[in-house]
Structures are given as structure tokens and as C-alpha cells.
Design a protein around this motif. Structure first.
Motif, PDB file in Angstrom:
ATOM      1  N   ILE A   7       0.975  -1.570   0.144  1.00 50.47           N
ATOM      2  CA  ILE A   7       0.031  -0.325   0.082  1.00 50.47           C
ATOM      3  C   ILE A   7       1.284   1.568   0.021  1.00 50.47           C
ATOM      4  CG2 ILE A   7      -1.722   1.416   1.428  1.00 50.47           C
ATOM      5  CD1 ILE A   7      -2.855  -1.084   2.548  1.00 50.47           C
ATOM      6  N   SER A   8       0.066   2.716  -0.838  1.00 47.75           N
ATOM      7  CA  SER A   8       1.223   3.771  -1.139  1.00 47.75           C
ATOM      8  C   SER A   8       0.558   4.236  -1.232  1.00 47.75           C
ATOM      9  CB  SER A   8       1.596   3.915  -2.077  1.00 47.75           C
ATOM     10  OG  SER A   8       2.745   4.520  -2.986  1.00 47.75           O
ATOM     11  N   ILE A   9       0.951   6.000   0.398  1.00 47.48           N
ATOM     12  CA  ILE A   9      -0.331   6.645   1.034  1.00 47.48           C
ATOM     13  C   ILE A   9       0.781   8.268   0.558  1.00 47.48           C
ATOM     14  CG2 ILE A   9      -1.826   5.180   1.934  1.00 47.48           C
ATOM     15  CD1 ILE A   9      -0.467   7.143   4.195  1.00 47.48           C
ATOM     16  N   SER A  10       0.212   8.974   0.354  1.00 42.66           N
ATOM     17  CA  SER A  10       0.716  10.660  -0.162  1.00 42.66           C
ATOM     18  C   SER A  10       0.436  11.381   1.750  1.00 42.66           C
ATOM     19  CB  SER A  10       0.700  10.807  -1.034  1.00 42.66           C
ATOM     20  OG  SER A  10       1.150  10.076  -2.118  1.00 42.66           O
ATOM     21  N   ILE A  11       1.122  11.956   2.089  1.00 39.97           N
ATOM     22  CA  ILE A  11       0.804  12.916   2.556  1.00 39.97           C
ATOM     23  C   ILE A  11       1.338  14.315   3.099  1.00 39.97           C
ATOM     24  CG2 ILE A  11       1.156  13.502   5.409  1.00 39.97           C
ATOM     25  CD1 ILE A  11       1.279  10.296   6.212  1.00 39.97           C
ATOM     26  N   LEU A  12       0.276  14.743   2.334  1.00 47.97           N
ATOM     27  CA  LEU A  12       1.073  16.727   2.605  1.00 47.97           C
ATOM     28  C   LEU A  12       0.561  17.479   3.483  1.00 47.97           C
ATOM     29  CD1 LEU A  12      -1.027  16.528  -0.939  1.00 47.97           C
ATOM     30  CD2 LEU A  12       0.882  15.876  -0.783  1.00 47.97           C
ATOM     31  N   PRO A  13       1.447  18.418   3.494  1.00 46.52           N
ATOM     32  CA  PRO A  13       1.324  19.157   2.481  1.00 46.52           C
ATOM     33  C   PRO A  13       3.713  19.306   1.631  1.00 46.52           C
ATOM     34  CG  PRO A  13       1.679  20.882   4.358  1.00 46.52           C
ATOM     35  CD  PRO A  13       1.555  19.299   4.728  1.00 46.52           C
ATOM     36  N   ASP A  14       3.493  18.483   2.393  1.00 45.73           N
ATOM     37  CA  ASP A  14       4.983  17.998   2.792  1.00 45.73           C
ATOM     38  C   ASP A  14       5.609  16.569   1.063  1.00 45.73           C
ATOM     39  OD1 ASP A  14       5.986  20.233   3.745  1.00 45.73           O
ATOM     40  OD2 ASP A  14       5.688  19.056   5.419  1.00 45.73           O
ATOM     41  N   HIS A  15       3.981  16.738   0.346  1.00 45.51           N
ATOM     42  CA  HIS A  15       4.442  15.203   0.000  1.00 45.51           C
ATOM     43  C   HIS A  15       5.610  14.316   0.313  1.00 45.51           C
ATOM     44  CE1 HIS A  15       2.421  17.940  -3.270  1.00 45.51           C
ATOM     45  NE2 HIS A  15       2.764  19.227  -2.865  1.00 45.51           N
ATOM     46  N   HIS A  16       5.594  13.618   0.905  1.00 42.70           N
ATOM     47  CA  HIS A  16       5.377  12.547   1.375  1.00 42.70           C
ATOM     48  C   HIS A  16       4.298  10.542   0.936  1.00 42.70           C
ATOM     49  CE1 HIS A  16       7.790  14.557   4.706  1.00 42.70           C
ATOM     50  NE2 HIS A  16       7.168  14.969   4.445  1.00 42.70           N
ATOM     51  N   ASP A  17       5.738  10.352  -0.126  1.00 36.71           N
ATOM     52  CA  ASP A  17       4.883   8.944  -0.898  1.00 36.71           C
ATOM     53  C   ASP A  17       5.818   8.068   0.059  1.00 36.71           C
ATOM     54  OD1 ASP A  17       3.845  10.445  -2.574  1.00 36.71           O
ATOM     55  OD2 ASP A  17       5.753  10.791  -3.725  1.00 36.71           O
ATOM     56  N   VAL A  18       4.285   7.102   0.649  1.00 36.56           N
ATOM     57  CA  VAL A  18       5.074   6.685   1.619  1.00 36.56           C
ATOM     58  C   VAL A  18       4.521   4.401   1.696  1.00 36.56           C
ATOM     59  CG1 VAL A  18       4.785   5.900   4.630  1.00 36.56           C
ATOM     60  CG2 VAL A  18       4.785   8.415   3.535  1.00 36.56           C
ATOM     61  N   LEU A  19       5.117   4.111   1.878  1.00 42.41           N
ATOM     62  CA  LEU A  19       5.325   2.244   1.700  1.00 42.41           C
ATOM     63  C   LEU A  19       4.397   2.167   2.974  1.00 42.41           C
ATOM     64  CD1 LEU A  19       4.466   0.478  -0.312  1.00 42.41           C
ATOM     65  CD2 LEU A  19       6.808  -0.101   0.247  1.00 42.41           C
ATOM     66  N   VAL A  20       2.954   2.039   3.506  1.00 40.72           N
ATOM     67  CA  VAL A  20       2.810   1.371   4.357  1.00 40.72           C
ATOM     68  C   VAL A  20       3.613   0.177   4.726  1.00 40.72           C
ATOM     69  CG1 VAL A  20       0.420   1.121   5.908  1.00 40.72           C
ATOM     70  CG2 VAL A  20       1.055   2.882   4.040  1.00 40.72           C
ATOM     71  N   SER A  21       3.478  -0.120   6.302  1.00 42.09           N
ATOM     72  CA  SER A  21       4.052  -0.968   6.873  1.00 42.09           C
ATOM     73  C   SER A  21       3.001  -1.758   7.346  1.00 42.09           C
ATOM     74  CB  SER A  21       4.720  -0.603   8.327  1.00 42.09           C
ATOM     75  OG  SER A  21       5.124  -1.953   8.654  1.00 42.09           O
ATOM     76  N   GLN A  22       3.256  -3.329   7.453  1.00 41.94           N
ATOM     77  CA  GLN A  22       1.721  -3.744   8.262  1.00 41.94           C
ATOM     78  C   GLN A  22       1.720  -3.554   9.322  1.00 41.94           C
ATOM     79  OE1 GLN A  22       3.010  -8.638   7.456  1.00 41.94           O
ATOM     80  NE2 GLN A  22       2.243  -8.545   5.179  1.00 41.94           N
ATOM     81  N   LYS A  23       2.644  -2.953  10.738  1.00 42.28           N
ATOM     82  CA  LYS A  23       2.123  -2.681  11.185  1.00 42.28           C
ATOM     83  C   LYS A  23       1.284  -1.161  11.701  1.00 42.28           C
ATOM     84  CE  LYS A  23       6.824  -4.199  13.029  1.00 42.28           C
ATOM     85  NZ  LYS A  23       8.543  -4.225  14.122  1.00 42.28           N
ATOM     86  N   ASP A  24       1.476  -0.652  10.419  1.00 47.71           N
ATOM     87  CA  ASP A  24       1.354   1.069  10.519  1.00 47.71           C
ATOM     88  C   ASP A  24      -0.692   0.883  10.739  1.00 47.71           C
ATOM     89  OD1 ASP A  24       2.950   2.295  10.575  1.00 47.71           O
ATOM     90  OD2 ASP A  24       3.256   2.515   8.057  1.00 47.71           O
ATOM     91  N   GLN A  25      -1.416   0.340  11.548  1.00 46.28           N
ATOM     92  CA  GLN A  25      -2.958   0.644  11.689  1.00 46.28           C
ATOM     93  C   GLN A  25      -3.606   1.603  11.417  1.00 46.28           C
ATOM     94  OE1 GLN A  25      -4.485  -2.703  12.139  1.00 46.28           O
ATOM     95  NE2 GLN A  25      -1.884  -2.799  11.963  1.00 46.28           N
ATOM     96  N   SER A  26      -2.734   3.110  11.168  1.00 44.51           N
ATOM     97  CA  SER A  26      -3.636   4.169  11.039  1.00 44.51           C
ATOM     98  C   SER A  26      -2.662   5.045   9.929  1.00 44.51           C
ATOM     99  CB  SER A  26      -4.096   4.489  12.205  1.00 44.51           C
ATOM    100  OG  SER A  26      -3.316   5.008  12.952  1.00 44.51           O
ATOM    101  N   VAL A  27      -3.185   6.429   9.739  1.00 33.38           N
ATOM    102  CA  VAL A  27      -2.864   7.322   8.865  1.00 33.38           C
ATOM    103  C   VAL A  27      -1.594   8.351  10.011  1.00 33.38           C
ATOM    104  CG1 VAL A  27      -2.358   9.266   7.815  1.00 33.38           C
ATOM    105  CG2 VAL A  27      -3.903   7.239   6.833  1.00 33.38           C
TER     106      VAL A  27
END
Length: 102
Positions: A7-27
Motif C-alpha cells: 500500500i502506498s499513500i501520500s501525505i501533504l503538504p510536504d509530499h511524502h509518498d509512503v509505502l505503508v508497513s504491516q505494523k501501520d494500523q492508522s494514518v
């Protein structure tokens, strides 16, 4: 070399493109893991509202609000595109923008 998948998500405003870890239960978990500043004065329990984010892309794929988030959203009149990062499960291609505090 095998490409990274998941799973890949993006967090703005700094344009972090992130590959989500299995340990990540929430944003919020994703942001904390990457040391992205995101207020969360209640420790991620959904009771303070300080981790509010705007959904920029992917709103149609979100799971319904949790009971905790629903109560706060109703009380504080959050529009559909505002969600609590601590209660929001990441999904592929989700783009969120961190609200700046006043």
C-alpha cells in the motif's frame, strides 16, 4: 531486483509518498513512524481531534468512520473529507493533507 509492493499513500503538504508497513494500523501510525509532524494530544485515542486531516484523494475507498470518530465528527460537524488520522486506516493511493494548527 523485485520492485517493492504494498500500500502506498501520500501525505501533504510536504509530499511524502509512503509505502505503508504491516505494523501501520492508522494514518497517524504512518506519520509517527516517519517522524512527520502530526498533532495527537490524546495519544491516538480519537478523543482530542488534533490529528484531523483532509482527504485529497481516495475518499470513495475509505472505510466508514469508527464509532469514536463518528461521535466527534457529529459533535464538531466535520465534513466528509475531514477525518481523524488516528482512526483512519490507510489504503492504496490515499492522499491526505495535514491540517495546520492555528
Amino acid at each position: 531486483m523485485k520492485p517493492k509492493s504494498g500500500i502506498s499513500i501520500s501525505i501533504l503538504p510536504d509530499h511524502h509518498d509512503v509505502l505503508v508497513s504491516q505494523k501501520d494500523q492508522s494514518v497517524l501510525d504512518v506519520a509517527l513512524r516517519l517522524k512527520i509532524p502530526l498533532n495527537h494530544t490524546c495519544g491516538g485515542n480519537g478523543t482530542c481531534g488534533t490529528c484531523l486531516v483532509h482527504i485529497v484523494n481516495g475518499i470513495e475507498s475509505l472505510e466508514p468512520r469508527t464509532e469514536i470518530e463518528s461521535e466527534m465528527a457529529e459533535d464538531r460537524k466535520f465534513p466528509d473529507h475531514e477525518r481523524l488520522a488516528c482512526q483512519l486506516k490507510p489504503h492504496d493511493h490515499l492522499v491526505v493533507e495535514i491540517k495546520k494548527s492555528n
